[in-house]
Enzyme design. Structure first.
Site, mmCIF file in Angstrom:
data_model
loop_
_atom_site.group_PDB
_atom_site.id
_atom_site.type_symbol
_atom_site.label_atom_id
_atom_site.label_comp_id
_atom_site.label_asym_id
_atom_site.label_seq_id
_atom_site.Cartn_x
_atom_site.Cartn_y
_atom_site.Cartn_z
ATOM 1 N N ALA A 1 0.802 -1.223 0.000
ATOM 2 C CA ALA A 1 0.000 0.000 0.000
ATOM 3 C C ALA A 1 0.835 1.273 0.000
ATOM 4 O O ALA A 1 0.289 2.351 0.223
ATOM 5 C CB ALA A 1 -0.937 -0.003 1.206
ATOM 6 N N TYR B 1 3.316 -15.505 -14.464
ATOM 7 C CA TYR B 1 2.423 -14.451 -13.967
ATOM 8 C C TYR B 1 0.967 -14.903 -14.086
ATOM 9 O O TYR B 1 0.180 -14.755 -13.144
ATOM 10 C CB TYR B 1 2.643 -13.161 -14.752
ATOM 11 C CG TYR B 1 1.733 -12.031 -14.320
ATOM 12 C CD1 TYR B 1 1.856 -11.464 -13.054
ATOM 13 C CD2 TYR B 1 0.749 -11.528 -15.170
ATOM 14 C CE1 TYR B 1 1.024 -10.427 -12.646
ATOM 15 C CE2 TYR B 1 -0.080 -10.487 -14.774
ATOM 16 C CZ TYR B 1 0.058 -9.948 -13.510
ATOM 17 O OH TYR B 1 -0.769 -8.922 -13.108
ATOM 18 N N THR C 1 2.419 2.517 -2.610
ATOM 19 C CA THR C 1 2.456 3.160 -3.918
ATOM 20 C C THR C 1 1.344 2.611 -4.795
ATOM 21 O O THR C 1 0.729 1.589 -4.491
ATOM 22 C CB THR C 1 3.832 2.933 -4.593
ATOM 23 O OG1 THR C 1 3.923 3.720 -5.778
ATOM 24 C CG2 THR C 1 4.036 1.477 -4.962
#
Length: 298
Positions: free
Chosen positions: A22, A175, A24
């Site tokens: 949290a 991913y 950025t």
């Protein structure tokens, strides 16, 4: 019907939110919007200096804001356990756990525990954190676990014969596997929470401006600025999943525009692989074995 925006977030006074990653981007915007509505927010971050700077920035914008920082390195199960212990010591109840942090398309690397970096960070770290904090969530009426997935879930499958990509590695494939795992986890968690007052919800930001894409292939980085929306807009699906009173367990929220790349948040669908119940249960069992975290659910 008017689009859902941060203005529609109900009063969050008295509620505690723990948000990973949290300091950025999407996580910061999620934290800022919840603080603006009165929530007590914990920024769970790997870099304490950056976390403190983010907390100071929020505090200056919203005087009197209750924002604290918790060290959390999702690439280390030791750190996850330590963070969970500290959060449990400081909070009898947690109303929102937002599993936001992540890495994307990194070169082949492993976590401190030897897991493939993307699978270990995006899925296993959050799986362990959720399990270790679940009793605090169950103690809070109407609590939610919100896990941030991605359109990238459509590009992966769960390779149970090579979960850690030891035989072959693809940045995009790994991913995709980690983001598919986020959805499989959410849906299976919701089935296990069915008899409780806690729900599990998923969200994705579409194409949003953040530091997440810094490892993406060059072609992806070149085209991304043409598709991206702001981090403030990208955070809206997560915020809706976390705060909209009409949300139900097992739902998935994303942008409303073309290909779910941008736009205001709406209820969206995920691919067929994410709804394979047998794979959900198998991944759950494997995740418990790999992390050593067993959820306190029947």
């Amino acid at each position: 019907m008017a689009p859902w925006t941060a203005v529609d977030i109900p009063d969050q006074t008295g509620r505690t939110a723990v948000i990973t990653g949290a300091n950025t981007g999407l996580g910061y915007e999620t934290a800022r919007a919840l603080v603006a509505k009165g929530a007590r927010v914990v920024l769970a971050v790997r870099n304490l200096d950056k976390g403190k700077a983010a907390a100071d920035l929020i505090g200056r914008r919203y005087p009197g804001a209750d924002v604290t920082v918790q060290e959390l390195d999702l690439t280390s199960l030791e750190s996850v356990r330590a963070a969970a212990d500290q959060l449990r010591a400081g909070h009898d109840q947690i109303d929102l756990l937002i599993n936001n942090a992540g890495v994307m398309m990194t070169p082949k690397q492993t976590t401190k525990d030897g897991f493939e970096l993307q699978f270990g960070t995006n899925h296993l770290g959050h799986f362990a954190l959720t399990g270790l904090l679940l009793d605090r969530l169950l103690a809070a009426p109407g609590s939610r676990v919100v896990t941030v997935s991605s359109n990238g879930h459509r590009f992966g499958g769960i390779r149970f014969d090579d979960l850690q990509s030891e035989r072959s590695y693809s940045r995009i494939g790994a991913y995709g596997q980690s983001k598919l795992a986020n959805l499989l986890f959410t849906y299976e968690l919701q089935s296990r929470l069915a008899a409780t007052d806690t729900i599990a919800v998923a969200a994705h930001p579409g194409a949003s401006s953040s530091e997440l894409g810094r490892y993406a292939p060059g072609a992806v980085q070149r085209i991304a600025p043409l598709l991206e929306q702001s981090a403030e807009m990208g955070a809206l699906p997560t915020l809706r999943a976390a705060a909209d009173p009409t949300v139900r367990g097992g739902q998935y929220y994303g942008p409303s525009g073309l290909l779910q790349l941008r736009g205001y948040p709406k209820l969206v669908s995920s691919n067929a692989k994410s709804h394979d119940v047998a794979v959900q249960k198998r991944l759950w069992a494997v995740s418990e074995a790999l992390t050593g975290v067993v959820f306190p659910l029947g």
